[in-house]
Design an enzyme around this catalytic site. Structure first.
Site, PDB file in Angstrom:
ATOM      1  N   THR A  96      -7.301  -7.688  34.822  1.00 53.94           N
ATOM      2  CA  THR A  96      -6.079  -6.878  34.415  1.00 53.94           C
ATOM      3  C   THR A  96      -6.358  -5.358  34.349  1.00 53.94           C
ATOM      4  O   THR A  96      -7.033  -4.968  33.401  1.00 53.94           O
ATOM      5  CB  THR A  96      -5.422  -7.861  32.970  1.00 53.94           C
ATOM      6  OG1 THR A  96      -4.939  -9.046  33.566  1.00 53.94           O
ATOM      7  CG2 THR A  96      -4.381  -7.195  32.637  1.00 53.94           C
ATOM      8  N   ARG A 140       2.065 -20.690  37.916  1.00 54.71           N
ATOM      9  CA  ARG A 140       1.614 -20.316  36.151  1.00 54.71           C
ATOM     10  C   ARG A 140       1.790 -18.322  36.112  1.00 54.71           C
ATOM     11  O   ARG A 140       1.502 -17.844  36.635  1.00 54.71           O
ATOM     12  CB  ARG A 140      -0.066 -19.785  35.879  1.00 54.71           C
ATOM     13  CG  ARG A 140      -0.480 -19.407  35.074  1.00 54.71           C
ATOM     14  CD  ARG A 140      -1.286 -18.955  35.146  1.00 54.71           C
ATOM     15  NE  ARG A 140      -2.384 -18.667  34.150  1.00 54.71           N
ATOM     16  CZ  ARG A 140      -2.581 -17.314  33.647  1.00 54.71           C
ATOM     17  NH1 ARG A 140      -2.030 -16.169  33.642  1.00 54.71           N
ATOM     18  NH2 ARG A 140      -3.056 -17.473  32.031  1.00 54.71           N
ATOM     19  N   VAL A 141       2.300 -17.945  35.241  1.00 55.53           N
ATOM     20  CA  VAL A 141       2.439 -16.981  34.374  1.00 55.53           C
ATOM     21  C   VAL A 141       1.548 -17.186  33.340  1.00 55.53           C
ATOM     22  O   VAL A 141       1.755 -17.714  32.162  1.00 55.53           O
ATOM     23  CB  VAL A 141       4.103 -16.830  34.479  1.00 55.53           C
ATOM     24  CG1 VAL A 141       4.263 -15.233  33.747  1.00 55.53           C
ATOM     25  CG2 VAL A 141       4.924 -16.969  35.502  1.00 55.53           C
ATOM     26  N   GLY A 142       1.195 -15.513  33.498  1.00 58.15           N
ATOM     27  CA  GLY A 142       0.226 -15.441  31.831  1.00 58.15           C
ATOM     28  C   GLY A 142       0.890 -14.536  30.774  1.00 58.15           C
ATOM     29  O   GLY A 142       1.771 -14.552  30.739  1.00 58.15           O
ATOM     30  N   THR A 201      -5.607  -8.195  27.136  1.00 57.64           N
ATOM     31  CA  THR A 201      -6.357  -8.465  28.152  1.00 57.64           C
ATOM     32  C   THR A 201      -6.938  -9.557  28.083  1.00 57.64           C
ATOM     33  O   THR A 201      -7.883 -10.114  27.173  1.00 57.64           O
ATOM     34  CB  THR A 201      -6.903  -7.553  29.680  1.00 57.64           C
ATOM     35  OG1 THR A 201      -7.574  -8.156  29.853  1.00 57.64           O
ATOM     36  CG2 THR A 201      -8.464  -7.222  28.566  1.00 57.64           C
TER      37      THR A 201
HETATM   38  N1  ASP Z   1      -4.217 -11.927  30.551  1.00 59.90           N
HETATM   39  C1  ASP Z   1      -4.243 -11.952  32.164  1.00 59.90           C
HETATM   40  C2  ASP Z   1      -3.393 -13.774  32.338  1.00 59.90           C
HETATM   41  O1  ASP Z   1      -3.642 -14.321  31.513  1.00 59.90           O
HETATM   42  C3  ASP Z   1      -5.677 -12.046  32.599  1.00 59.90           C
HETATM   43  C4  ASP Z   1      -6.198 -10.905  31.994  1.00 59.90           C
HETATM   44  O2  ASP Z   1      -5.892  -9.857  31.055  1.00 59.90           O
HETATM   45  O3  ASP Z   1      -7.169 -10.742  33.127  1.00 59.90           O
HETATM   46  O4  ASP Z   1      -2.561 -13.207  33.321  1.00 59.90           O
END
Ligand code: ASP
Length: 351
Positions: A217, A245-247, A267
């Site tokens: 990210t 899915r959403v992070g 991240t």
């Molecule tokens: N935090 C992001 C997510 O869970 C992934 C990432 O940081 O690369 O979607």
């Protein structure tokens, strides 16, 4: 390759805003990340390391030049993230990871400290620069978060650039997704229409992907010369994600937050960052418990996140000082303050 500022600015697709009123005196600051994870020197060849350092340096140089010339923090955050979204090394924009059914679904958010305005978009397909969509949600809609098809039609109304999904395709991310769905016992989805002919992927880079680029990210926090603070984050999410899915990245307070003198971009494994409200929690510790930025960030990342079993990190600015905290062995990161030298770092023993 390190690019010139004018080339970077042209590539970002934004113009350099004229100096803002009141932008003469105050020192600016900038910090950014390109993801965190198990990033070990022994696993990374010299060319890959050099490519990441150049990409981080380019992004930092663009933001620093904008802030130095008095541009608003919101423009600097948007422009720097756009450049990183176009860079296939990072898991945002081009180079994003694939869902288990072979699609690319982006998430992003942006927040401004002075008025706590925020915008976010989640599960969006085919928009080249999701950070610009998040900004448009903030500036041009009465809402904070839009998702899926509705967010895509809003992007069209706003005239944002749309691209075929094949624009985002990288062989490395496709191979990483194939490997992941196979390990889950799921069918490998058909290769997307318009994707290039399959090329061999170096086995080492797949291992690197599985380990170091599980995250990737991008996020930026900028303080401009008027004292405005803005944080933004953009991602493709996690490899082989399922069911829409959403992070944390588009969730204000989890992946992105800006309020008072504190701005954070995160991240890591989004499921943990959402449940801990990582970004807002760090700023709340500063506001309510009077902690300094590093103490607050370390308490949340090194202690609380680690205790829950989550991994990742944050970059942030507090009281004009850029800092970071992560509990992984590396984080792609960079920072600079007015009058200072650029700092670019990857492994946990530098910077
Ligand atoms: N935090 C992001 C997510 O869970 C992934 C990432 O940081 O690369 O979607």
């Amino acid at each position: 390759m390190i690019r010139t500022i004018s080339a970077l600015l042209a590539a970002s697709g934004l113009s350099l805003a004229s100096t803002q009123a009141g932008a003469e005196e105050r020192p600016w600051a900038l910090v950014l990340h390109g993801g965190a994870g198990v990033i070990e020197r022994a696993d990374m060849d010299a060319d890959t390391e050099a490519a990441y350092r150049a990409a981080l340096s380019d992004a930092l140089a663009l933001g620093a030049a904008m802030l130095e010339s008095g541009a608003p923090a919101i423009d600097a955050v948007e422009a720097v993230i756009r450049i990183m979204e176009d860079e296939a090394l990072f898991n945002a924009g081009r180079g994003a990871v694939f869902t288990s059914d072979g699609r690319i679904e982006h998430d992003a958010s942006i927040m401004r400290a002075s008025d706590r305005q925020a915008g976010a978009a989640a599960g969006v397909r085919g928009v080249r620069h999701l950070i610009s969509l998040a900004r448009a949600v903030m500036d041009e809609s009465p809402h904070v978060m839009l998702q899926g098809a509705g967010a895509e039609s809003f992007a069209d109304e706003q005239g944002l650039e749309r691209v075929e999904e094949s624009y985002f395709f990288t062989e490395r991310r496709w191979a990483a997704m194939e490997r992941q769905v196979q390990s889950l016992g799921l069918p490998v989805p058909p290769r997307p229409e318009g994707a290039p002919e399959p090329e061999p992927v170096r086995e080492g880079s797949l291992l690197e992907d599985a380990r170091s680029h599980r995250f990737g990210t991008v996020g930026v926090v900028a303080l401009d010369r008027t004292g405005e603070l803005v944080a933004g984050t953009s991602t493709g999410g996690t490899t082989a994600k399922r069911w829409g899915r959403v992070g944390d990245s588009p969730v204000i307070g989890a992946g992105t937050y800006a309020g008072g003198a504190c701005g954070v971009s995160a991240t890591g494994t989004g499921e943990y960052f959402i449940r801990l409200s990582v970004a807002a929690r760090i700023c709340a510790r500063i506001d309510l418990a009077g902690e300094d930025g590093q103490t607050a960030a370390d308490a949340v990342i090194q202690d609380e996140l680690t205790a829950m079993g989550g991994d990742g990190g944050v970059v942030m600015i507090h009281d004009g000082t850029p800092l970071w905290s992560f509990n992984t062995s590396g984080m792609y990161r960079a920072s600079q303050i007015a009058g200072g030298e650029p700092v670019v770092a990857i492994f946990d023993d530098e910077g």
